[in-house]
Design an enzyme around this catalytic site. Structure first.
Site, PDB file in Angstrom:
ATOM      1  N   GLU A 461       0.836  -1.201   0.000  1.00  0.00           N
ATOM      2  CA  GLU A 461       0.000   0.000   0.000  1.00  0.00           C
ATOM      3  C   GLU A 461       0.868   1.247   0.000  1.00  0.00           C
ATOM      4  OE1 GLU A 461      -3.062   2.317   3.067  1.00  0.00           O
ATOM      5  OE2 GLU A 461      -2.461   0.243   3.467  1.00  0.00           O
ATOM      6  N   ASP A 534      -1.524  -1.357   5.615  1.00  0.00           N
ATOM      7  CA  ASP A 534      -1.455  -0.799   6.964  1.00  0.00           C
ATOM      8  C   ASP A 534      -2.514  -1.423   7.871  1.00  0.00           C
ATOM      9  OD1 ASP A 534       0.565   0.832   6.098  1.00  0.00           O
ATOM     10  OD2 ASP A 534      -0.722   2.591   5.787  1.00  0.00           O
ATOM     11  N   ASP A 536      -4.926  -0.360   9.634  1.00  0.00           N
ATOM     12  CA  ASP A 536      -5.993   0.590   9.945  1.00  0.00           C
ATOM     13  C   ASP A 536      -7.165   0.313   9.006  1.00  0.00           C
ATOM     14  OD1 ASP A 536      -5.240   1.591   7.468  1.00  0.00           O
ATOM     15  OD2 ASP A 536      -4.173   3.320   8.292  1.00  0.00           O
TER      16      ASP A 536
END
Length: 692
Positions: A461, A534, A536
């Site tokens: 990412e 990530d 999140d």
């Protein structure tokens, strides 16, 4: 169905049981959760076979508080008389002889799913104890088996009868078999059964066996847990199903696989309200199918042979697709929906947006493929194709289905127009292959290795994390492909729209195996495709988008076990002088690392891969010797389909509920606050003055 003669003489013995304990993985695949559930499915399969052949209509599965589990059916009951060859009861033969049962000829079972497995004896061999109760001809019979280490023989004795089968004093009007067993903790890495896994599987079996009633009870869950907001996610999800105390749910579908198709299309826009359903028997093969089209673009075919899922397909799926294409083209021409000068539709045109359930029952099944879930009987293709043609013609002759078939042809016409436009675009793309290869320069940091089975592709990412990963990698076998922004959500897109997306095209080019029906696993450039995002909500969303793409357009890649999720750490726990450095991958491990580092620790919370140095990323996430990878598998294709529809489809509320339950990263901040308070309390007591 009239009951046939069935006694111990009908049981065929193929071989003994000795090797099961020594190498359990050979018989049940693994000693992890999959193997644990496999020994339950062996017993469930026996009950299902009684139902599938018309001898039972009720099955009860129960999970007990101590972790044991039982299966009861109201079938004929395992034979209790003496086997003519072994001179012991039929019950003892079934539970102590590998591959012993009444399914190796066609006398007692016309169709059997149990042959896909290895028999109840393996369940016995890998259980701490197993108890059997047989209800037959007004009598009740019981037998018990134990596994233990024999110090005199210096070996483990598995599934040893405590005593011969004995008739009890209990008289009953019941009939059937009750099996209760405790998985052996010395064999399995976990002995905790998953309620979700079992409920999904039993629900599927109820769909496939119309009129069968399956009850699942879990005594581990009480009413108090249903209203406990702190309870685990699995219970919270099942709470929505309106269970009683203890948790109990019943599966029963009079519509069979027609209800199954409806279930699969919940939340989708269907082109016609009721699935088309047909059932027939041809050349000794029982064929039934249900189809329903949606406004979406991907095909979802779920096939089963003798109640066994066949996600890798096989000759029955070839027959189904061939029959569907042939009959619908004939229908379109007969009704002047195709002009004389125009070419026939392709099968892909008719299958766009199709949800189909195909279930066949046959004798002498041969399973093939990497996971033994592909039908290898070529003789199944022609009867299935003929049955589909016959069934659809019969359904088309019913006036109430006229609008349904018109909607199917209309959908195919739209798909054909898009296909023709996409073909032109793909031909243009092929013509400029060399240019596409050049566009990978600067995007893909390719490895130098020429052996796909050793090569790894990290899909990372963002450019920042991609740059770090490029510095950290081992160039010989690790490639890095950074994504610029979120890739396309392919769930609601046509193939031409998918191919127009630059990020998707880059992934297709990097993998080198094509897409959709043209995907060829033999041409894949990497045997490990690792998604690295990530920790999140944005990272979770990107992971879902990529998994949806692989599931929809490169499913063989997932079925073969080549897709992985990289697991970067959430925390680094260290001392300021650099003498100690530990990494934690979740909140529970963080507490352990804090205790290991001791007083004076510092905590770094990684909120993105870009915050890590190349050395840290290699040490924690990319080094094959130390990293944590989660392999993506499709244990239950139906559950996977429902999850993708929920996460990536139009059901906004369902998606919000799922994300809030499974991706609530605020829990980490709460935990950090608790750690800080705990640390401060401890230091106040010690009058310390450590820096956090």
């Amino acid at each position: 169905m009239k009951e046939k003669h069935y006694d111990a003489g009908d049981i065929t013995i193929l071989e003994g049981l000795d090797a099961v304990r020594l190498r359990p993985g050979m018989y049940i695949g693994s000693t992890g959760p999959k193997g644990l559930h496999h020994i339950l499915w062996e017993i469930v399969d026996n009950a299902i076979d009684e139902a599938a052949n018309g001898y039972a209509d009720k099955i009860d599965v129960r999970i007990y508080k101590d972790g044991s589990v039982s299966v009861e059916d109201n079938g004929r009951g395992i034979p209790t008389d003496i086997h003519p060859k072994t001179k012991v009861s039929g019950v003892q033969v079934v539970f102590t002889q590998l591959h012993a049962g009444g399914k190796f000829d066609e006398h007692n079972y016309s169709f059997s799913g149990g042959l896909h497995g290895v028999g109840a004896s393996v369940t016995n061999a890998l259980s701490k104890w197993l108890k059997v109760r047989v209800y037959k001809k007004g009598k009740t019979w019981e037998m018990e088996f134990h596994s233990y280490f024999d110090e005199k023989k210096n070996k483990y004795e598995s599934g040893v009868p405590v005593a011969p089968l004995a008739e009890t004093k209990e008289k009953t009007d019941k009939h059937g078999t009750f099996v209760h067993f405790m998985p052996d903790a010395t064999v399995f890495s976990t002995t905790e059964y998953s309620l979700n896994t079992i409920s999904h599987h039993l629900n599927e079996l109820a769909f496939l066996n119309r009129g069968l009633t399956i009850t699942l009870t879990d005594e581990r869950i009480t009413a108090n847990e249903f209203v406990d907001e702190e309870n685990d996610d699995e219970v919270q999800q099942l709470n929505l199903m309106g269970a009683t105390e203890p948790y109990s749910v019943t599966y029963h579908y009079e519509g069979g696989i027609s209800d199954f198709a409806r279930y699969l299309n919940e939340g989708k826009n269907t082109l016609y309200s009721s699935p088309l359903y047909y059932r027939t028997e041809k050349d000794g093969i029982l064929v039934e199918f249900a189809i329903q089209h949606t406004g979406e673009y991907s095909e979802n075919l779920f096939s089963f042979v003798n109640n066994i899922p066949t996600p890798e397909g096989g000759f029955h799926e070839m027959g189904f697709r061939g029959g569907l294409t042939r009959m619908l083209n004939d229908y379109a021409r007969e009704n002047k929906l195709i002009k004389d000068k125009d070419a026939n539709f392709l099968g892909d045109d008719f299958r766009e947006g199709l949800t189909a359930v195909l279930s066949i029952k046959m004798k002498n099944v041969q399973f093939e493929g990497q996971t033994k879930t592909k039908l290898g009987n070529p003789e199944a293709r022609t009867p299935v194709e003929g049955s589909v043609v016959e069934g659809l013609r019969s359904l088309a002759q019913d006036p109430k289905n006229k609008k349904t078939f018109e909607e199917i042809i209309k959908k195919a016409q739209g798909a054909a127009r898009v296909r023709i436009a996409a073909r032109q675009a793909k031909e243009t793309a092929r013509a400029k292959n060399s240019i596409d290869s050049l566009t990978l320069v600067g995007k893909l940091a390719a490895c130098s290795g020429k052996h796909p089975e050793q090569n790894e592709l990290f899909i990372v990412e963002g450019d920042s994390a991609g740059g770090t990963a490029k510095q950290a990698r081992v160039r010989q076998f690790q490639s890095i492909l950074p994504l610029r922004g979120k890739p396309l959500n392919v769930e609601k897109k046509r193939l031409d729209q998918v191919l127009a997306n630059e990020e998707i095209r880059t992934m297709i080019s990097a993998l080198g195996a094509g897409i959709g029906n043209e995907f060829n696993l033999d041409k894949i450039n990497y045997h490990k495709v690792i998604i690295l995002s990530d920790a999140d909500q944005d990272g979770f969303h990107i992971r879902c988008i990529l998994l949806t793409f692989f599931f929809r357009y490169m499913r063989p890649l997932v079925n073969a076990g080549h897709v992985y999720i990289g697991m970067p750490p959430l925390y680094k726990v260290y001392k300021q002088n650099g003498s100690v450095e530990e990494y934690a991958y979740d909140d529970a491990e963080l507490q352990q690392k804090i205790e290991k580092v001791g007083r004076g620790y510092l905590i770094q919370r990684y909120k993105g891969l870009g915050e890590m140095s190349a050395e840290q990323l290699w040490t924690t996430t990319m080094d094959p010797a130390r990293r944590n990878l989660t392999q993506v598998t499709i244990e239950d294709a139906v559950a996977a389909e429902n999850m993708i529809t929920t996460l990536m489809g139009d059901r906004v509320e369902g998606r919000k509920e799922f994300l809030s339950r499974n991706a609530n990263f605020n829990k980490t901040d709460d935990f950090m606050n608790r750690v800080k308070l705990k640390k401060e309390d401890k230091e106040d007591k010690e009058d310390g003055d450590e820096e956090e």
